[in-house]
Design a protein around this motif. Structure first.
Motif, PDB file in Angstrom:
ATOM      1  N   ALA A   1     -33.076  10.143  30.166  1.00  0.00           N
ATOM      2  CA  ALA A   1     -32.015   9.165  29.913  1.00  0.00           C
ATOM      3  C   ALA A   1     -30.754   9.611  30.631  1.00  0.00           C
ATOM      4  N   VAL A   2     -30.146   8.693  31.373  1.00  0.00           N
ATOM      5  CA  VAL A   2     -28.942   8.992  32.147  1.00  0.00           C
ATOM      6  C   VAL A   2     -27.845   8.013  31.761  1.00  0.00           C
ATOM      7  N   ASN A   3     -26.698   8.534  31.350  1.00  0.00           N
ATOM      8  CA  ASN A   3     -25.542   7.676  31.074  1.00  0.00           C
ATOM      9  C   ASN A   3     -24.730   7.561  32.352  1.00  0.00           C
ATOM     10  N   CYS A   4     -24.877   6.431  33.026  1.00  0.00           N
ATOM     11  CA  CYS A   4     -24.228   6.250  34.327  1.00  0.00           C
ATOM     12  C   CYS A   4     -22.708   6.212  34.210  1.00  0.00           C
ATOM     13  N   GLY A   5     -22.202   5.841  33.066  1.00  0.00           N
ATOM     14  CA  GLY A   5     -20.756   5.774  32.891  1.00  0.00           C
ATOM     15  C   GLY A   5     -20.118   7.113  32.639  1.00  0.00           C
ATOM     16  N   ALA A   6     -20.932   8.138  32.358  1.00  0.00           N
ATOM     17  CA  ALA A   6     -20.380   9.460  32.038  1.00  0.00           C
ATOM     18  C   ALA A   6     -20.387  10.406  33.229  1.00  0.00           C
ATOM     19  N   ILE A   7     -20.909   9.951  34.358  1.00  0.00           N
ATOM     20  CA  ILE A   7     -20.995  10.815  35.538  1.00  0.00           C
ATOM     21  C   ILE A   7     -19.940  10.374  36.551  1.00  0.00           C
ATOM     22  N   PRO A   8     -19.124  11.287  37.034  1.00  0.00           N
ATOM     23  CA  PRO A   8     -18.084  10.920  38.018  1.00  0.00           C
ATOM     24  C   PRO A   8     -18.695  10.276  39.254  1.00  0.00           C
ATOM     25  N   GLU A   9     -17.951   9.347  39.849  1.00  0.00           N
ATOM     26  CA  GLU A   9     -18.459   8.611  41.008  1.00  0.00           C
ATOM     27  C   GLU A   9     -18.817   9.537  42.154  1.00  0.00           C
TER      28      GLU A   9
ATOM     29  N   SER B   1     -25.683  12.679  43.719  1.00  0.00           N
ATOM     30  CA  SER B   1     -26.321  13.990  43.628  1.00  0.00           C
ATOM     31  C   SER B   1     -27.122  14.121  42.332  1.00  0.00           C
ATOM     32  N   GLU B   2     -26.576  13.607  41.228  1.00  0.00           N
ATOM     33  CA  GLU B   2     -27.266  13.691  39.938  1.00  0.00           C
ATOM     34  C   GLU B   2     -28.569  12.892  39.964  1.00  0.00           C
ATOM     35  N   LEU B   3     -28.526  11.707  40.543  1.00  0.00           N
ATOM     36  CA  LEU B   3     -29.703  10.843  40.526  1.00  0.00           C
ATOM     37  C   LEU B   3     -30.742  11.239  41.569  1.00  0.00           C
ATOM     38  N   PHE B   4     -30.279  11.575  42.780  1.00  0.00           N
ATOM     39  CA  PHE B   4     -31.227  11.764  43.880  1.00  0.00           C
ATOM     40  C   PHE B   4     -31.318  13.206  44.371  1.00  0.00           C
ATOM     41  N   GLY B   5     -30.457  14.095  43.861  1.00  0.00           N
ATOM     42  CA  GLY B   5     -30.484  15.487  44.278  1.00  0.00           C
ATOM     43  C   GLY B   5     -29.664  15.713  45.543  1.00  0.00           C
ATOM     44  N   HIS B   6     -29.522  16.985  45.928  1.00  0.00           N
ATOM     45  CA  HIS B   6     -28.773  17.297  47.151  1.00  0.00           C
ATOM     46  C   HIS B   6     -29.336  18.555  47.795  1.00  0.00           C
ATOM     47  N   GLU B   7     -28.996  18.703  49.061  1.00  0.00           N
ATOM     48  CA  GLU B   7     -29.391  19.894  49.811  1.00  0.00           C
ATOM     49  C   GLU B   7     -28.256  20.921  49.773  1.00  0.00           C
TER      50      GLU B   7
ATOM     51  N   LEU C   1     -31.534   4.195  32.625  1.00  0.00           N
ATOM     52  CA  LEU C   1     -30.179   4.159  33.171  1.00  0.00           C
ATOM     53  C   LEU C   1     -29.288   3.368  32.216  1.00  0.00           C
ATOM     54  N   ASP C   2     -28.583   4.073  31.355  1.00  0.00           N
ATOM     55  CA  ASP C   2     -27.671   3.420  30.431  1.00  0.00           C
ATOM     56  C   ASP C   2     -26.353   3.121  31.146  1.00  0.00           C
ATOM     57  N   GLU C   3     -25.707   2.031  30.732  1.00  0.00           N
ATOM     58  CA  GLU C   3     -24.450   1.587  31.367  1.00  0.00           C
ATOM     59  C   GLU C   3     -24.628   1.457  32.872  1.00  0.00           C
ATOM     60  N   VAL C   4     -25.685   0.785  33.275  1.00  0.00           N
ATOM     61  CA  VAL C   4     -26.017   0.674  34.695  1.00  0.00           C
ATOM     62  C   VAL C   4     -24.954  -0.091  35.468  1.00  0.00           C
ATOM     63  N   ALA C   5     -24.181  -0.918  34.797  1.00  0.00           N
ATOM     64  CA  ALA C   5     -23.132  -1.680  35.480  1.00  0.00           C
ATOM     65  C   ALA C   5     -22.025  -0.787  36.022  1.00  0.00           C
ATOM     66  N   GLU C   6     -21.959   0.471  35.560  1.00  0.00           N
ATOM     67  CA  GLU C   6     -20.917   1.397  36.016  1.00  0.00           C
ATOM     68  C   GLU C   6     -21.269   2.085  37.331  1.00  0.00           C
ATOM     69  N   LEU C   7     -22.458   1.848  37.853  1.00  0.00           N
ATOM     70  CA  LEU C   7     -22.842   2.490  39.113  1.00  0.00           C
ATOM     71  C   LEU C   7     -21.983   1.975  40.269  1.00  0.00           C
ATOM     72  N   PRO C   8     -21.526   2.866  41.164  1.00  0.00           N
ATOM     73  CA  PRO C   8     -20.796   2.423  42.365  1.00  0.00           C
ATOM     74  C   PRO C   8     -21.716   1.593  43.257  1.00  0.00           C
ATOM     75  N   LEU C   9     -21.149   0.757  44.103  1.00  0.00           N
ATOM     76  CA  LEU C   9     -21.943  -0.116  44.973  1.00  0.00           C
ATOM     77  C   LEU C   9     -22.832   0.677  45.921  1.00  0.00           C
ATOM     78  N   THR C  10     -22.349   1.827  46.396  1.00  0.00           N
ATOM     79  CA  THR C  10     -23.178   2.634  47.306  1.00  0.00           C
ATOM     80  C   THR C  10     -24.411   3.172  46.579  1.00  0.00           C
ATOM     81  N   THR C  11     -24.217   3.577  45.337  1.00  0.00           N
ATOM     82  CA  THR C  11     -25.341   4.079  44.540  1.00  0.00           C
ATOM     83  C   THR C  11     -26.294   2.939  44.199  1.00  0.00           C
ATOM     84  N   GLN C  12     -25.750   1.758  43.986  1.00  0.00           N
ATOM     85  CA  GLN C  12     -26.595   0.593  43.707  1.00  0.00           C
ATOM     86  C   GLN C  12     -27.547   0.323  44.872  1.00  0.00           C
ATOM     87  N   ALA C  13     -27.061   0.506  46.106  1.00  0.00           N
ATOM     88  CA  ALA C  13     -27.910   0.307  47.282  1.00  0.00           C
ATOM     89  C   ALA C  13     -29.048   1.320  47.308  1.00  0.00           C
TER      90      ALA C  13
END
Length: 398
Positions: A64-72, A77-83, A108-120
């Protein structure tokens, strides 16, 4: 359905809640994206758990991921990871939630809070199962089911340019609407009793009792925070009023100062005359009496045998009333009203038809409840669908 509710501690029997639970169970085995819609505090988080638990993915991870609690700046990085070295502070490679939950379900809780780039990025995962880690050019695959939730009107967010339309349709393959607490009828009392009892048991305090005035106050408050707010208020009452009987004034002390408490179905400035209802009742009583008198004359003056409560006359053949002879009386007549005092001032010389009485009863119920059809239907003892049909039939929706 009962097993699912018990398993997750879902309390309530309102039809709208039952529909939501049944819908979650029905869609669970089918690997579709689901969008859970409901106000804040209604318990949306339970439904992704139902979907996961009754799906073929139940033995895999549920994240479970609270999308509204993670900084933009870190949500990708939280959702897809990073190198390693992809941004300042990325001292090592890291898996994201979509990689961790591979084969399972991600909520994905509070999915409406996702930035547009993350939505893509999310849209690409839903369409192809592919994603890129932040700072990587290597495409990775994931087999994941997405269940999203929001308390935002996503269609309005789409029209405002805050949410991608294509992502909306991808997420909302199946929608589950969670009813607000104010629309769940007697569920509010079940929840109140449960929260008070659980608190007393957990902290070994004396239980509290809610009198009728307290129940009325609880029922007529709008509960904008829904179940979450109710639990907070009840636990405060259970603590500070331990062992006491709680009334409406006490409940009022634990609600917000600007809360519209004790707001009855009718505004205090409006009054309601019950003359029409009394007249309808007396008309019904005297119509019943005339039918009884007619039946007595047909039986030679013998008083008909009174029917026991909740027993259908059709199932009882008495010596005075053969089973083959139909009775033109109400099947649940409980008292002999042959000596009821006449009330001529409340009776029309020519009683209205049943259709007229039904129409007036519906009008009165709608007026008492300020046009709220769900409450009016419950008061009339009919389904909401039947009430809508009757309103249309009698032209009351104009």
């Amino acid at each position: 359905m009962r097993q699912a509710k018990q398993r997750l501690g879902i309390v309530g029997n309102s039809p709208s809640l039952q529909v939501a639970v049944a819908r979650a169970i029905r869609v669970a085995p089918i690997d579709l994206s689901v969008l859970v819609i409901g106000e804040s505090g209604t318990g949306k988080e339970f439904f992704p758990q139902i979907i996961h638990a009754y799906s073929p993915r139940k033995h895999s991870k549920f994240i479970a991921v609270n999308c509204g609690a993670i900084p933009e700046g870190t949500i990708d990085s939280e959702l897809f990871g990073h190198e390693k070295g992809s941004f300042t502070g990325a001292v090592a490679s890291r898996k994201g939630y979509f990689e961790e939950a591979n084969g399972g379900t991600i909520f994905l809780d509070e999915v409406a809070e996702l930035p547009l780039t993350t939505q893509a990025r999310l849209l690409r995962v839903l369409e192809t199962g592919e994603f890129l880690k932040v700072g990587s050019s290597t495409v990775q695959k994931t087999n994941i089911r997405v269940v999203a939730a929001t308390n935002v009107d996503l269609l309005k967010a789409v029209s405002d340019g805050r949410f991608r339309e294509d992502l909306y349709y991808r997420l909302s393959t199946v929608q589950i609407n969670i009813p607000p607490l104010r629309d769940r009828g007697d569920d509010i009392f079940l929840l109140t009793r449960k929260f008070a009892s659980d608190f007393a048991e957990r902290y070994r305090t004396a239980p509290v009792t809610f009198d009728n005035s307290a129940r009325s106050a609880i029922a007529h408050y709008s509960w904008p925070g829904n179940v979450r707010q109710l639990k907070n208020v009840v636990e405060q009452i259970a603590l500070f009023e331990s062992g006491n009987t709680v009334d409406s004034d006490t409940v009022g002390h634990y609600l917000p100062a600007n809360a519209t408490v004790y707001a009855p179905a009718l505004s205090p400035s409006r009054t309601h005359a019950y003359d029409n209802e009394r007249e309808m009742i007396f008309n019904l009583i005297f119509r019943l009496q005339s039918q009884i008198d007619e039946l007595k004359s047909q039986l030679g003056g013998n008083r008909p045998k009174l029917v026991e409560p909740f027993v259908d006359v059709k199932d009882e053949a008495t010596p005075e009333t053969p089973a083959s002879q139909p009775l033109d009386v109400m099947p649940t007549a409980l008292v002999d009203i042959s000596h009821a005092p006449a009330v001529p001032s409340l009776i029309n010389p020519e009683p209205r038809s049943l259709e007229e009485e039904e129409r007036q009863a519906i009008e009165a119920a709608l007026e008492r409840n300020s046009g709220r059809r769900k409450i009016a239907a419950r008061e009339l003892g009919i389904s909401e669908r039947t009430l809508y049909r009757k309103i249309k039939e009698y032209g009351l929706d104009q």
